[in-house]
Every structure is written in structure tokens, then in C-alpha cells.
Motif scaffolding. Structure first.
Motif, mmCIF file in Angstrom:
data_model
loop_
_atom_site.group_PDB
_atom_site.id
_atom_site.type_symbol
_atom_site.label_atom_id
_atom_site.label_comp_id
_atom_site.label_asym_id
_atom_site.label_seq_id
_atom_site.Cartn_x
_atom_site.Cartn_y
_atom_site.Cartn_z
ATOM 1 N N THR A 58 0.834 -1.208 0.000
ATOM 2 C CA THR A 58 0.000 0.000 0.000
ATOM 3 C C THR A 58 0.863 1.250 0.000
ATOM 4 O O THR A 58 0.602 2.198 -0.756
ATOM 5 C CB THR A 58 -0.945 0.003 1.223
ATOM 6 O OG1 THR A 58 -1.755 -1.178 1.180
ATOM 7 C CG2 THR A 58 -1.826 1.237 1.234
ATOM 8 N N LEU A 59 1.908 1.266 0.832
ATOM 9 C CA LEU A 59 2.806 2.428 0.865
ATOM 10 C C LEU A 59 3.517 2.614 -0.467
ATOM 11 O O LEU A 59 3.673 3.740 -0.946
ATOM 12 C CB LEU A 59 3.810 2.288 2.012
ATOM 13 C CG LEU A 59 3.219 2.344 3.422
ATOM 14 C CD1 LEU A 59 4.301 2.081 4.463
ATOM 15 C CD2 LEU A 59 2.528 3.668 3.683
ATOM 16 N N LEU A 60 3.935 1.511 -1.091
ATOM 17 C CA LEU A 60 4.568 1.588 -2.404
ATOM 18 C C LEU A 60 3.591 2.156 -3.432
ATOM 19 O O LEU A 60 3.940 3.036 -4.219
ATOM 20 C CB LEU A 60 5.058 0.203 -2.841
ATOM 21 C CG LEU A 60 5.622 0.103 -4.256
ATOM 22 C CD1 LEU A 60 6.873 0.953 -4.411
ATOM 23 C CD2 LEU A 60 5.902 -1.345 -4.621
ATOM 24 N N ALA A 61 2.348 1.659 -3.416
ATOM 25 C CA ALA A 61 1.338 2.136 -4.372
ATOM 26 C C ALA A 61 1.066 3.621 -4.187
ATOM 27 O O ALA A 61 1.002 4.367 -5.169
ATOM 28 C CB ALA A 61 0.046 1.331 -4.198
ATOM 29 N N ILE A 62 0.917 4.049 -2.940
ATOM 30 C CA ILE A 62 0.660 5.471 -2.666
ATOM 31 C C ILE A 62 1.835 6.319 -3.138
ATOM 32 O O ILE A 62 1.651 7.372 -3.750
ATOM 33 C CB ILE A 62 0.362 5.683 -1.176
ATOM 34 C CG1 ILE A 62 -1.002 5.057 -0.832
ATOM 35 C CG2 ILE A 62 0.396 7.158 -0.802
ATOM 36 C CD1 ILE A 62 -1.280 4.977 0.656
ATOM 37 N N ASP A 63 3.054 5.849 -2.879
ATOM 38 C CA ASP A 63 4.235 6.590 -3.320
ATOM 39 C C ASP A 63 4.259 6.707 -4.841
ATOM 40 O O ASP A 63 4.524 7.789 -5.385
ATOM 41 C CB ASP A 63 5.509 5.893 -2.826
ATOM 42 C CG ASP A 63 6.760 6.599 -3.308
ATOM 43 O OD1 ASP A 63 6.937 7.797 -2.978
ATOM 44 O OD2 ASP A 63 7.551 5.973 -4.040
ATOM 45 N N LEU A 64 3.970 5.621 -5.548
ATOM 46 C CA LEU A 64 3.964 5.661 -7.010
ATOM 47 C C LEU A 64 2.885 6.603 -7.540
ATOM 48 O O LEU A 64 3.124 7.360 -8.486
ATOM 49 C CB LEU A 64 3.759 4.250 -7.571
ATOM 50 C CG LEU A 64 4.934 3.293 -7.420
ATOM 51 C CD1 LEU A 64 4.509 1.871 -7.776
ATOM 52 C CD2 LEU A 64 6.117 3.730 -8.264
ATOM 53 N N ILE A 65 1.714 6.585 -6.927
ATOM 54 C CA ILE A 65 0.621 7.457 -7.369
ATOM 55 C C ILE A 65 0.982 8.926 -7.169
ATOM 56 O O ILE A 65 0.817 9.747 -8.070
ATOM 57 C CB ILE A 65 -0.689 7.085 -6.651
ATOM 58 C CG1 ILE A 65 -1.202 5.737 -7.178
ATOM 59 C CG2 ILE A 65 -1.745 8.177 -6.820
ATOM 60 C CD1 ILE A 65 -2.330 5.133 -6.367
#
Length: 191
Positions: A167-174
Motif C-alpha cells: 500500500t505504501l509503495l502504491a501510494i508513493d507511485l501514485i
């Protein structure tokens, strides 16, 4: 950079950005790739967690090999042994992440939750010690949110280890994608 004060003035900034103006489309495209990748990661946070653990494993292997190579540069036996053991520890940890990525994610999530709690407590303490100064309220709020996030992660641990890192990776990418798109579009307007 201004040679006398070491600060960046407006004309220096315009000069640094000028070469990017013609590349605004590529910057927007990069942002779209980040954004799409983040959305895909958000749709499969367990796979994103495993992917992020693999990346950490690769970094551990690289660091371990570098430590072992560095050990051979050290002349004294005691330091050589210490550097070599440290490098081997990194290498073993790197391979362990590949052998059981979910266990590694669980350990990483535990460390993340604990670090957030400690960081939150430190920020709250800092805010309370600087009450007479202006931004103490924002520091206090930041500390409370960080502390709460750490508590929430640990309260759901080890189950949270399946989705927190992804989730943290996805938020960072977004957010990175949105940032690149915003930069590219602002360069287009300036072009």
C-alpha cells in the motif's frame, strides 16, 4: 547558484528548467507510467508487498557483496573479519528475503510500525518542548499521526504485513506520478 550566497535565484532556476521545457511530454509520460503502476499496485497490494521485499532483498545482496569486497581492502585481521561478517550477514538476509518474502515482509512491517511509534513519540516530545515557538502545533499533529499510524500497523500485525508495504509503495507511485504529470504540464504551459 549564486556564487556569493550559495542560494538559487530566479534567473538560475529559469536557466536550469529551460532544457526541460522541450521534454514536457516525456515527463508527463513518465508520470502516467508511475500513476498506472501505482494504481495496479494498489489493486494488488500483496503482490506489491512481495515486489518491494524483493527489491529490498536485492539491495541487501548488493550491500553485502560490497561489504565483503571492502573487507579485502582492510589490512588488519580484526577489521577484515568484522567487515566480512557484516557483508555475509547482509547476503544471508538478502537470500532469506527471496526464500520467504512474506516472513521478510512481516519483519519489515514490524520494524516499520515500531519506528513510526518511536518517531511519533519523539515528534510529540519535540513539539511540547517548543510550545513557545510558532510551528509547534504542526509538529504535534505530525507526531500524533505518525504515532497513530505505527499503533495501527502493530495492532494488526502480522496480518498488516501482507498489505502495508504494498500500500505504501502504491501510494508513493501514485503521488510521484501526479507530481511528474504536474511538472510536465506546468513546463508545457511555460513553453
Amino acid at each position: 547558484m549564486n556564487g556569493t550566497s550559495g542560494t538559487l535565484n530566479a534567473s538560475d532556476l529559469r536557466g536550469a528548467i529551460a532544457p526541460l521545457r522541450g521534454k514536457w511530454g516525456w515527463i508527463v509520460a513518465l508520470g502516467v507510467v508511475y500513476l498506472v503502476t501505482g494504481i495496479i499496485a494498489l489493486g494488488s497490494v500483496v503482490m506489491a508487498t512481495v515486489a518491494s521485499v524483493f527489491v529490498v532483498g536485492v539491495m541487501m545482496l548488493i550491500a553485502g557483496v560490497a561489504e565483503v569486497v571492502n573487507a579485502f581492502q582492510i589490512k588488519s585481521w580484526g577489521k577484515f573479519l568484522l567487515w566480512a561478517l557484516l557483508g555475509m550477514l547482509y547476503i544471508v538476509a538478502g537470500f532469506a528475503t527471496f526464500q520467504n518474502p512474506l516472513l521478510a515482509a512481516s519483519v519489515f512491517t514490524l520494524i516499520l510500525g515500531a519506528a513510526l511509534i518511536v518517531s511519533g513519540i519523539m515528534r510529540i516530545t519535540l513539539a511540547l518542548s517548543m510550545k513557545s515557538q510558532t510551528p509547534w502545533g504542526w509538529v504535534l499533529l505530525s507526531g500524533c499521526i505518525t504515532l497513530l499510524l505505527g499503533v495501527l500497523i502493530l495492532a494488526q500485525w502480522p496480518v498488516s504485513s501482507l498489505f502495508i508495504l504494498g500500500t505504501l509503495l502504491a501510494i508513493d507511485l501514485i503521488f510521484a506520478g501526479a507530481g511528474w504529470i504536474g511538472l510536465g504540464l506546468s513546463l508545457r504551459r511555460a513553453h
